[in-house]
Motif scaffolding. Sequence first.
Motif, PDB file in Angstrom:
ATOM      1  N   SER A  32      33.842  41.592  40.366  1.00 35.65           N
ATOM      2  CA  SER A  32      32.382  41.579  40.420  1.00 35.65           C
ATOM      3  C   SER A  32      31.843  42.778  39.655  1.00 35.65           C
ATOM      4  O   SER A  32      32.595  43.670  39.240  1.00 35.65           O
ATOM      5  N   ASP A  33      30.527  42.807  39.493  1.00 33.54           N
ATOM      6  CA  ASP A  33      29.914  43.960  38.826  1.00 33.54           C
ATOM      7  C   ASP A  33      30.183  45.240  39.608  1.00 33.54           C
ATOM      8  O   ASP A  33      30.424  46.294  39.022  1.00 33.54           O
ATOM      9  N   LYS A  34      30.127  45.168  40.947  1.00 31.02           N
ATOM     10  CA  LYS A  34      30.412  46.351  41.757  1.00 31.02           C
ATOM     11  C   LYS A  34      31.852  46.811  41.564  1.00 31.02           C
ATOM     12  O   LYS A  34      32.149  48.013  41.600  1.00 31.02           O
ATOM     13  N   GLY A  35      32.744  45.860  41.328  1.00 31.17           N
ATOM     14  CA  GLY A  35      34.146  46.208  41.123  1.00 31.17           C
ATOM     15  C   GLY A  35      34.400  47.006  39.862  1.00 31.17           C
ATOM     16  O   GLY A  35      35.465  47.611  39.700  1.00 31.17           O
ATOM     17  N   MET A  36      33.392  47.055  38.981  1.00 31.14           N
ATOM     18  CA  MET A  36      33.551  47.811  37.737  1.00 31.14           C
ATOM     19  C   MET A  36      33.737  49.306  37.985  1.00 31.14           C
ATOM     20  O   MET A  36      34.215  50.035  37.115  1.00 31.14           O
ATOM     21  N   ILE A  42      41.147  36.465  44.282  1.00 30.18           N
ATOM     22  CA  ILE A  42      40.948  37.747  44.956  1.00 30.18           C
ATOM     23  C   ILE A  42      40.675  37.493  46.441  1.00 30.18           C
ATOM     24  O   ILE A  42      39.778  36.726  46.781  1.00 30.18           O
ATOM     25  N   PRO A  43      41.439  38.097  47.332  1.00 34.05           N
ATOM     26  CA  PRO A  43      41.258  37.851  48.774  1.00 34.05           C
ATOM     27  C   PRO A  43      39.837  38.158  49.241  1.00 34.05           C
ATOM     28  O   PRO A  43      39.233  39.162  48.831  1.00 34.05           O
ATOM     29  N   ASN A  44      39.317  37.280  50.088  1.00 38.34           N
ATOM     30  CA  ASN A  44      37.999  37.463  50.707  1.00 38.34           C
ATOM     31  C   ASN A  44      36.886  37.680  49.696  1.00 38.34           C
ATOM     32  O   ASN A  44      35.866  38.299  50.003  1.00 38.34           O
ATOM     33  N   ASN A  45      37.126  37.173  48.482  1.00 42.75           N
ATOM     34  CA  ASN A  45      36.109  37.302  47.440  1.00 42.75           C
ATOM     35  C   ASN A  45      35.661  38.750  47.262  1.00 42.75           C
ATOM     36  O   ASN A  45      34.478  39.043  47.074  1.00 42.75           O
ATOM     37  N   ASP A  46      36.607  39.669  47.332  1.00 43.73           N
ATOM     38  CA  ASP A  46      36.302  41.103  47.236  1.00 43.73           C
ATOM     39  C   ASP A  46      35.898  41.478  45.813  1.00 43.73           C
ATOM     40  O   ASP A  46      35.949  40.667  44.892  1.00 43.73           O
ATOM     41  N   ASP A  47      35.489  42.749  45.636  1.00 39.60           N
ATOM     42  CA  ASP A  47      34.950  43.194  44.348  1.00 39.60           C
ATOM     43  C   ASP A  47      36.038  43.386  43.290  1.00 39.60           C
ATOM     44  O   ASP A  47      35.752  43.338  42.090  1.00 39.60           O
ATOM     45  N   ALA A  48      37.267  43.635  43.723  1.00 42.57           N
ATOM     46  CA  ALA A  48      38.378  43.823  42.785  1.00 42.57           C
ATOM     47  C   ALA A  48      39.680  43.677  43.570  1.00 42.57           C
ATOM     48  O   ALA A  48      39.679  43.609  44.808  1.00 42.57           O
ATOM     49  N   TYR A  49      40.788  43.639  42.853  1.00 45.35           N
ATOM     50  CA  TYR A  49      42.085  43.381  43.483  1.00 45.35           C
ATOM     51  C   TYR A  49      43.137  44.213  42.760  1.00 45.35           C
ATOM     52  O   TYR A  49      43.309  44.087  41.539  1.00 45.35           O
ATOM     53  N   VAL A  50      43.845  45.054  43.502  1.00 47.46           N
ATOM     54  CA  VAL A  50      44.961  45.807  42.925  1.00 47.46           C
ATOM     55  C   VAL A  50      46.160  44.872  42.834  1.00 47.46           C
ATOM     56  O   VAL A  50      46.726  44.465  43.852  1.00 47.46           O
ATOM     57  N   VAL A  73      34.607  47.021  30.398  1.00 40.21           N
ATOM     58  CA  VAL A  73      35.011  46.427  31.667  1.00 40.21           C
ATOM     59  C   VAL A  73      33.853  45.602  32.219  1.00 40.21           C
ATOM     60  O   VAL A  73      32.702  46.042  32.235  1.00 40.21           O
ATOM     61  N   LYS A  74      34.137  44.410  32.668  1.00 41.39           N
ATOM     62  CA  LYS A  74      33.152  43.509  33.253  1.00 41.39           C
ATOM     63  C   LYS A  74      33.863  42.637  34.282  1.00 41.39           C
ATOM     64  O   LYS A  74      35.084  42.776  34.497  1.00 41.39           O
ATOM     65  N   LYS A  75      33.112  41.749  34.907  1.00 43.80           N
ATOM     66  CA  LYS A  75      33.722  40.813  35.836  1.00 43.80           C
ATOM     67  C   LYS A  75      34.769  39.975  35.099  1.00 43.80           C
ATOM     68  O   LYS A  75      34.497  39.424  34.040  1.00 43.80           O
ATOM     69  N   GLY A  76      35.982  39.911  35.646  1.00 48.63           N
ATOM     70  CA  GLY A  76      37.059  39.157  35.022  1.00 48.63           C
ATOM     71  C   GLY A  76      38.000  39.995  34.181  1.00 48.63           C
ATOM     72  O   GLY A  76      39.046  39.520  33.746  1.00 48.63           O
ATOM     73  N   THR A  77      37.662  41.277  33.951  1.00 49.53           N
ATOM     74  CA  THR A  77      38.524  42.170  33.172  1.00 49.53           C
ATOM     75  C   THR A  77      39.740  42.584  34.003  1.00 49.53           C
ATOM     76  O   THR A  77      39.649  42.784  35.216  1.00 49.53           O
ATOM     77  N   VAL A  78      40.875  42.725  33.343  1.00 49.81           N
ATOM     78  CA  VAL A  78      42.053  43.344  33.940  1.00 49.81           C
ATOM     79  C   VAL A  78      42.190  44.736  33.341  1.00 49.81           C
ATOM     80  O   VAL A  78      42.102  44.904  32.116  1.00 49.81           O
ATOM     81  N   ILE A  79      42.345  45.731  34.198  1.00 51.66           N
ATOM     82  CA  ILE A  79      42.541  47.100  33.704  1.00 51.66           C
ATOM     83  C   ILE A  79      43.875  47.623  34.224  1.00 51.66           C
ATOM     84  O   ILE A  79      44.379  47.182  35.266  1.00 51.66           O
ATOM     85  N   GLU A  80      44.443  48.558  33.493  1.00 49.16           N
ATOM     86  CA  GLU A  80      45.648  49.223  33.967  1.00 49.16           C
ATOM     87  C   GLU A  80      45.754  50.588  33.323  1.00 49.16           C
ATOM     88  O   GLU A  80      45.178  50.853  32.257  1.00 49.16           O
ATOM     89  N   TYR A  81      46.465  51.473  34.002  1.00 52.27           N
ATOM     90  CA  TYR A  81      46.691  52.808  33.441  1.00 52.27           C
ATOM     91  C   TYR A  81      48.004  53.356  33.976  1.00 52.27           C
ATOM     92  O   TYR A  81      48.516  52.933  35.016  1.00 52.27           O
TER      93      TYR A  81
END
Length: 655
Positions: free
Chosen positions: A79-83, A40-48, A146-154
């Motif tokens: 991250s947890d915030k990325g949830m 994930i770029p710049n260690n951000d909270d999530a990545y599209v 959903v937690k850190k490391g989860t992949v989600i999609e819709y």
Amino acid sequence: MKTLFNLFFLLIFFGSINSYCQDITMEYGKVNLLDFNITIPNNDDAYVLFDKGEVKFSYNERKGYVVIFTKTKRILIGSDKGMEQAEVEVPLYHGSNGPEAIYSFEACSYNIENSAIVTEKIGKKDLLEEKLTEKHYINKFTLPKVKKGTVIEYTYKIESPYIFQLPEWRFQDRIPTKFSQYTISMIPIYSYIYTTQGISKFSSTKQKILNGKFPYHGKNYDVIKYEFVMENTIGFKDEKFISSRSDYIQQLQFQLSEYQSSTGSIVKVLNTYEKYIDELRKDARFGKYIKKSTSFAKKVFEEHPELIEGTKQEQVEKMIRFVKDELNFNKIGSILADASPKKVYEDKEGNIAEINFFLGGLLNAIGVEVEPVILSTRGNGKINKKYPFQDRINYVILLINIDGRKELVDASEPLLDNFVLPIRCNNGDGLVIGAETTGWVKVGNKSTSLNSTIVMINAIDVENKVANVSYVNNTNKLEAYKEKLKFENNNDLIKKKLIDRGFKSLDKFKSQNYDSYIRNYRIAASGATEIETFQEHVVILPFLKIYDDENPFTQHIRTYPIDFVNAVTNYGKSTIVIPEGYEFVEGPKSYSLKNYSLDVIIDTKLENDKVSVEFKFNIKKAMFAPEDYFMIKKVYDKYLECITTPVVLKKSVEQ
């Protein structure tokens, strides 16, 4: 329902996870092991990982041509915030042509458990609909587990009968986006104009003629597919003091410019401001509505003759105040008035156009020149000055001429002074639509607001680590308005804030002038506060914890303006009475910076048995350029240093 995929097979099929390829399958349900191992770029909270939107037209026997919009999105949680990315809202519009509707929906979350990918699915039954206004709804859903490391999609499909405005597409998110694609399959009977924002160049664009023909009134036409792609987009970090991320985020917007009628002729739509304004002037709900209100003013004056007593200035002031106090704004923004002036008057309620046009009629009736000003409110994005994108035009106020002095007026907020605009109006330019002329005007407040706090700390009891404290806060104009909205005249809320911000207990308390738009809004309190001691020293926070102590400016680079809404003077003074047997050691350092745009003055001084800490943070204009960012950040640090640095006293050395 859980589905397991064998990781061994995936490893063999895809090879090393370190060789993540650019052409990974970007289809719903095609998640593989590589999706979990992307950096994930710049260690951000999530990545599209990808975000794809597609627009097609379909013919409906009952509705005619409708828009089918499909969105598919995949995100890696970092991250947890990325949830928070697992909570999604889908906006829908219910207008005169019928409702937009989600007719297809699926969503999944994927986790690795025991060397397998575990899938948790939800479907259409899990959508929750919420009504925001009469015409605006949202469908909400939350992805499970959903937690850190989860992949989600819709993925979902929306059918919309509204062809005038195609779904806008944002290539940028709050988090970084690896791949974003928007495609539109255009049918020949509709032509659209589009505008981009924040995009100097697309990563790629394509255009191709699709197989098959589009039959229309005995002729076959080509269907052309347009594709727009942006790759590796950084996350949009919208700090405080920004009008709306809609003003700066990378996006693409389409609006109908012309269409082919059933007879084959080309019909031009409102594709220029000249034509748009001409239509508004003719519209009974806009240009002609103030005339209706002017005729209705006679009845109002008969019932309220006091409105037409006094000088012209006094009459204007009384009429603005009358509308503010008597007519309730129903929170519906619109540039068109639907209810008649008579109904608005009888119901004592209306949308923003009805409220302000009603006032315009009263003012016109006494000979005051009135011109409507259309604009876009904060949070809705700034108005497009080149092309009338109508979803960006959602509010109307008045420009009035009182004996040669022009003032902008909005009669929707009784807590505000007559010539102070609500915060929502402060969003760049508005378009003045006079009877014969038009022009752009800067929409904002000219005057400077005040936020002043005086603190007195005395009767310091070193042994019990307490002191008496008195507090007086005065605000006016927009600062008073913000405080009133925050506390809603609820003393319990104000008292809770004071306890949370440094009062140990309250002995006396009073709030004043909540209903006055002229006098300062005043909160006064007295009670006790705690102090700290160590060895022979006493440590006192001169402003308790009244102010927020974090710098809101945290970015290394800022590319968009800093918007304070209005000019404001923040003033504070704390006086500490030194207890007998103690002397002043240190406190906030004095500092001074003055320039054309802001002043910061911090002064700490000792006078007899008192030490005072005083600051003045004067922001002289509402908007600052991005290049001013580091100056403001530095000044804010100095201000924070003043309000967070304690005053230190020590026991006097006996002579």
